[in-house]
Design a protein around this motif. Structure first.
Motif, PDB file in Angstrom:
ATOM      1  N   UNK A   1     -26.870  20.904  -6.641  1.00  9.84           N
ATOM      2  CA  UNK A   1     -26.503  19.543  -6.572  1.00  9.84           C
ATOM      3  C   UNK A   1     -27.939  18.785  -6.370  1.00  9.84           C
ATOM      4  N   UNK A   2     -27.738  17.364  -7.046  1.00 13.99           N
ATOM      5  CA  UNK A   2     -28.887  16.459  -6.770  1.00 13.99           C
ATOM      6  C   UNK A   2     -28.850  16.153  -5.387  1.00 13.99           C
ATOM      7  N   UNK A   3     -29.993  15.330  -4.892  1.00 10.92           N
ATOM      8  CA  UNK A   3     -30.106  14.737  -3.416  1.00 10.92           C
ATOM      9  C   UNK A   3     -28.879  14.079  -2.930  1.00 10.92           C
ATOM     10  N   UNK A   4     -28.613  13.222  -3.940  1.00 11.26           N
ATOM     11  CA  UNK A   4     -27.405  12.249  -3.585  1.00 11.26           C
ATOM     12  C   UNK A   4     -26.210  13.027  -3.254  1.00 11.26           C
ATOM     13  N   UNK A   5     -25.978  13.960  -4.039  1.00  5.03           N
ATOM     14  CA  UNK A   5     -24.725  14.821  -3.909  1.00  5.03           C
ATOM     15  C   UNK A   5     -24.699  15.832  -2.633  1.00  5.03           C
ATOM     16  N   UNK A   6     -25.930  16.364  -2.223  1.00  5.51           N
ATOM     17  CA  UNK A   6     -26.139  16.868  -0.992  1.00  5.51           C
ATOM     18  C   UNK A   6     -25.866  16.348   0.097  1.00  5.51           C
ATOM     19  N   UNK A   7     -26.211  14.847   0.103  1.00  5.07           N
ATOM     20  CA  UNK A   7     -26.025  14.038   1.343  1.00  5.07           C
ATOM     21  C   UNK A   7     -24.437  13.724   1.303  1.00  5.07           C
TER      22      UNK A   7
ATOM     23  N   UNK B   1     -25.243   9.309  12.117  1.00  2.00           N
ATOM     24  CA  UNK B   1     -25.910   9.555  11.099  1.00  2.00           C
ATOM     25  C   UNK B   1     -27.444   9.526  11.359  1.00  2.00           C
ATOM     26  N   UNK B   2     -28.262  10.399  11.252  1.00 10.40           N
ATOM     27  CA  UNK B   2     -29.694  10.417  11.645  1.00 10.40           C
ATOM     28  C   UNK B   2     -30.534  10.601  10.247  1.00 10.40           C
ATOM     29  N   UNK B   3     -30.941   9.316   9.863  1.00 10.87           N
ATOM     30  CA  UNK B   3     -31.595   9.011   8.631  1.00 10.87           C
ATOM     31  C   UNK B   3     -30.617   9.476   7.290  1.00 10.87           C
ATOM     32  N   UNK B   4     -29.644   8.963   7.226  1.00  9.60           N
ATOM     33  CA  UNK B   4     -28.518   9.580   6.455  1.00  9.60           C
ATOM     34  C   UNK B   4     -28.872   9.489   4.669  1.00  9.60           C
ATOM     35  N   UNK B   5     -29.759   8.661   4.458  1.00  5.39           N
ATOM     36  CA  UNK B   5     -30.145   8.258   3.001  1.00  5.39           C
ATOM     37  C   UNK B   5     -31.679   8.642   2.866  1.00  5.39           C
ATOM     38  N   UNK B   6     -32.606   9.495   3.467  1.00  3.73           N
ATOM     39  CA  UNK B   6     -33.860   9.735   3.682  1.00  3.73           C
ATOM     40  C   UNK B   6     -33.966  10.395   2.163  1.00  3.73           C
TER      41      UNK B   6
ATOM     42  N   UNK C   1     -32.431   4.310  -4.719  1.00  2.67           N
ATOM     43  CA  UNK C   1     -31.538   3.414  -4.449  1.00  2.67           C
ATOM     44  C   UNK C   1     -30.043   3.510  -4.838  1.00  2.67           C
ATOM     45  N   UNK C   2     -30.019   4.059  -5.997  1.00  2.00           N
ATOM     46  CA  UNK C   2     -28.565   4.179  -6.573  1.00  2.00           C
ATOM     47  C   UNK C   2     -27.791   5.022  -5.747  1.00  2.00           C
ATOM     48  N   UNK C   3     -28.324   6.384  -5.495  1.00  2.00           N
ATOM     49  CA  UNK C   3     -27.745   7.463  -4.384  1.00  2.00           C
ATOM     50  C   UNK C   3     -27.445   6.760  -2.995  1.00  2.00           C
ATOM     51  N   UNK C   4     -28.380   6.088  -2.673  1.00  2.00           N
ATOM     52  CA  UNK C   4     -28.231   5.180  -1.328  1.00  2.00           C
ATOM     53  C   UNK C   4     -27.029   4.446  -1.269  1.00  2.00           C
ATOM     54  N   UNK C   5     -27.058   3.539  -2.269  1.00  2.00           N
ATOM     55  CA  UNK C   5     -25.965   2.541  -2.471  1.00  2.00           C
ATOM     56  C   UNK C   5     -24.549   3.627  -2.603  1.00  2.00           C
ATOM     57  N   UNK C   6     -24.743   4.472  -3.052  1.00  2.00           N
ATOM     58  CA  UNK C   6     -23.303   5.182  -3.125  1.00  2.00           C
ATOM     59  C   UNK C   6     -22.819   5.844  -1.921  1.00  2.00           C
ATOM     60  N   UNK C   7     -23.833   6.348  -1.205  1.00  4.72           N
ATOM     61  CA  UNK C   7     -23.605   6.984   0.099  1.00  4.72           C
ATOM     62  C   UNK C   7     -22.917   5.839   1.112  1.00  4.72           C
ATOM     63  N   UNK C   8     -23.398   4.862   1.055  1.00  2.00           N
ATOM     64  CA  UNK C   8     -23.157   3.728   1.963  1.00  2.00           C
ATOM     65  C   UNK C   8     -21.873   2.953   1.617  1.00  2.00           C
ATOM     66  N   UNK C   9     -21.737   2.898   0.188  1.00  2.00           N
ATOM     67  CA  UNK C   9     -20.189   2.785  -0.222  1.00  2.00           C
ATOM     68  C   UNK C   9     -19.043   3.324   0.314  1.00  2.00           C
ATOM     69  N   UNK C  10     -19.375   4.787   0.312  1.00  2.00           N
ATOM     70  CA  UNK C  10     -18.506   5.596   0.967  1.00  2.00           C
ATOM     71  C   UNK C  10     -18.079   5.550   2.476  1.00  2.00           C
TER      72      UNK C  10
END
Length: 283
Positions: A151-157, A174-179, A183-192
Motif C-alpha cells: 500500500x501507499x502511505x495514504x492507503x495505509x492511513x 486521531x493522533x497526527x492522522x496525516x503525518x 497534500x493530495x493524500x491528506x485531503x483524501x483522508x479528511x474528506x472521508x
C-alpha cells in the motif's frame, strides 16, 4: 482543505452531556511533568484539535483519555464514564488512530480490519458487513485483498481509519492522522472523515502539526506548550485576538515561540513507519 468548513464553535453543554470533560489533568514520567493541570471540554459532534510543538503533552493527554495511561491526578470523563474506573466501557466508545503504525504489513487490508472487528468485539454475525462497509467508506474495496506491505502511505492511513471505525465509535481520536502524507493524500483522508462525521454525528479529537487542517476542520482548538494549555477557542477567535490578517500559524508562534516543521511526504509502508517512529519519539 478547500471546501471543508465547520459550523462554528459549539455552546458549552451541561457536564453530563459532554463527550469529553477534563479537570486538572496532570501526568508525570519520573521527574518530567508532561501534562500540567489541563482542563477542557468537548461537545458531542465537535471536531476538537489539540495543537502544539513536539513534546507539548498532546499525545500524553490523548493516552490518558483513551485508557492507555493511568489517571493519577485530575479528573476525566468520556461520555460520562471514568477512563480509570471503566476502561473497557470507554474503549467500546472509541476509535483510535495512533501515531504508531497499527496496520500489519503481512496481512491484507481486509484481514487487518477483521482483526480489529474481533478486538472490538463486533458481533460475529455483523463482522463481514461492518468490515466491507468501512473499507468501502475509505475507498479501499479494490485493494482490500492485497497485502498491506504494497500500500501507499495514504492507503495505509485510510486502512487505519477503517480499523478505528469498524466498531462505529462515538468518539474518533486521531493522533497526527496525516503525518508524512502528501497534500493530495491528506485531503483524501479528511474528506472521508468529514463525510463520516456528517453521516454519523461522531465526535472527533485530533492532534496535528498542519495549521491549515486545524483551521479548516476544527470547531475549536486548544494550544498546548510544555504540558499546559496556553489558548483555547475557535480558530477565528484566536486569530482575531492577534489582529487583522493573522493566521493560525501566527497564533501557534505567539504562544509557543516555535515554528512549524515539515512532517515529510508520503511513501510506502516503510516510509510511513519511519516517519511515525520519529514523530512518536518527539511528541
Amino acid at each position: 482543505m478547500a471546501g471543508m468548513t465547520t459550523p462554528g464553535p459549539p455552546t458549552e453543554p451541561p457536564e453530563a452531556e459532554r463527550a469529553v470533560d477534563c479537570r486538572g489533568l496532570s501526568h508525570r514520567f519520573g521527574d518530567h511533568l508532561a501534562v500540567d493541570d489541563v482542563s477542557l471540554w468537548i461537545a458531542p459532534g465537535e471536531v476538537f484539535g489539540l495543537l502544539g510543538p513536539n513534546g507539548a503533552g498532546k499525545t500524553t493527554t490523548i493516552r490518558l483519555l483513551t485508557t492507555l495511561l493511568p489517571l493519577r491526578q485530575g479528573r476525566a470523563r468520556v461520555f460520562g464514564l471514568d477512563p480509570g474506573r471503566r476502561p473497557m466501557r470507554v474503549r467500546r466508545l472509541l476509535g483510535y488512530v495512533p501515531q504508531e503504525l497499527s496496520a500489519d504489513g503481512s496481512l491484507t487490508g481486509r484481514e487487518n480490519v477483521m482483526l480489529f472487528a474481533r478486538l472490538f468485539d463486533v458481533p460475529r454475525a455483523q463482522r463481514w458487513e461492518r468490515v466491507t462497509e468501512v473499507l468501502a467508506a475509505m475507498e479501499l474495496t479494490e485493494a482490500a485483498d492485497r497485502v498491506v506491505a504494497g500500500y501507499s502511505g495514504g492507503m495505509v492511513r485510510r486502512l487505519e481509519l477503517a480499523q478505528a471505525l469498524v466498531n462505529r465509535p462515538r468518539l474518533l481520536v486521531l493522533d497526527e492522522p496525516t503525518i508524512g502524507l502528501d497534500p493530495v493524500a491528506r485531503s483524501g483522508v479528511w474528506e472521508r472523515i468529514t463525510e463520516l462525521r456528517a453521516a454519523t454525528g461522531m465526535t472527533v479529537l485530533m492532534t496535528t502539526h498542519y495549521m491549515d487542517e486545524a483551521d479548516a476542520l476544527c470547531d475549536r482548538v486548544a494550544l498546548m506548550h510544555r504540558g499546559r494549555l496556553r489558548a483555547l477557542g475557535a480558530p477565528a477567535e484566536l486569530k482575531d485576538q492577534l489582529g487583522p490578517g493573522a493566521s493560525l500559524e501566527d497564533v501557534f508562534r505567539h504562544y509557543t515561540g516555535d515554528h512549524l516543521g515539515d512532517a515529510g511526504r508520503q511513501g510506502g509502508l516503510r516510509d510511513v513507519r519511519r516517519t511515525r517512529r520519529t514523530a512518536g519519539r518527539l511528541g
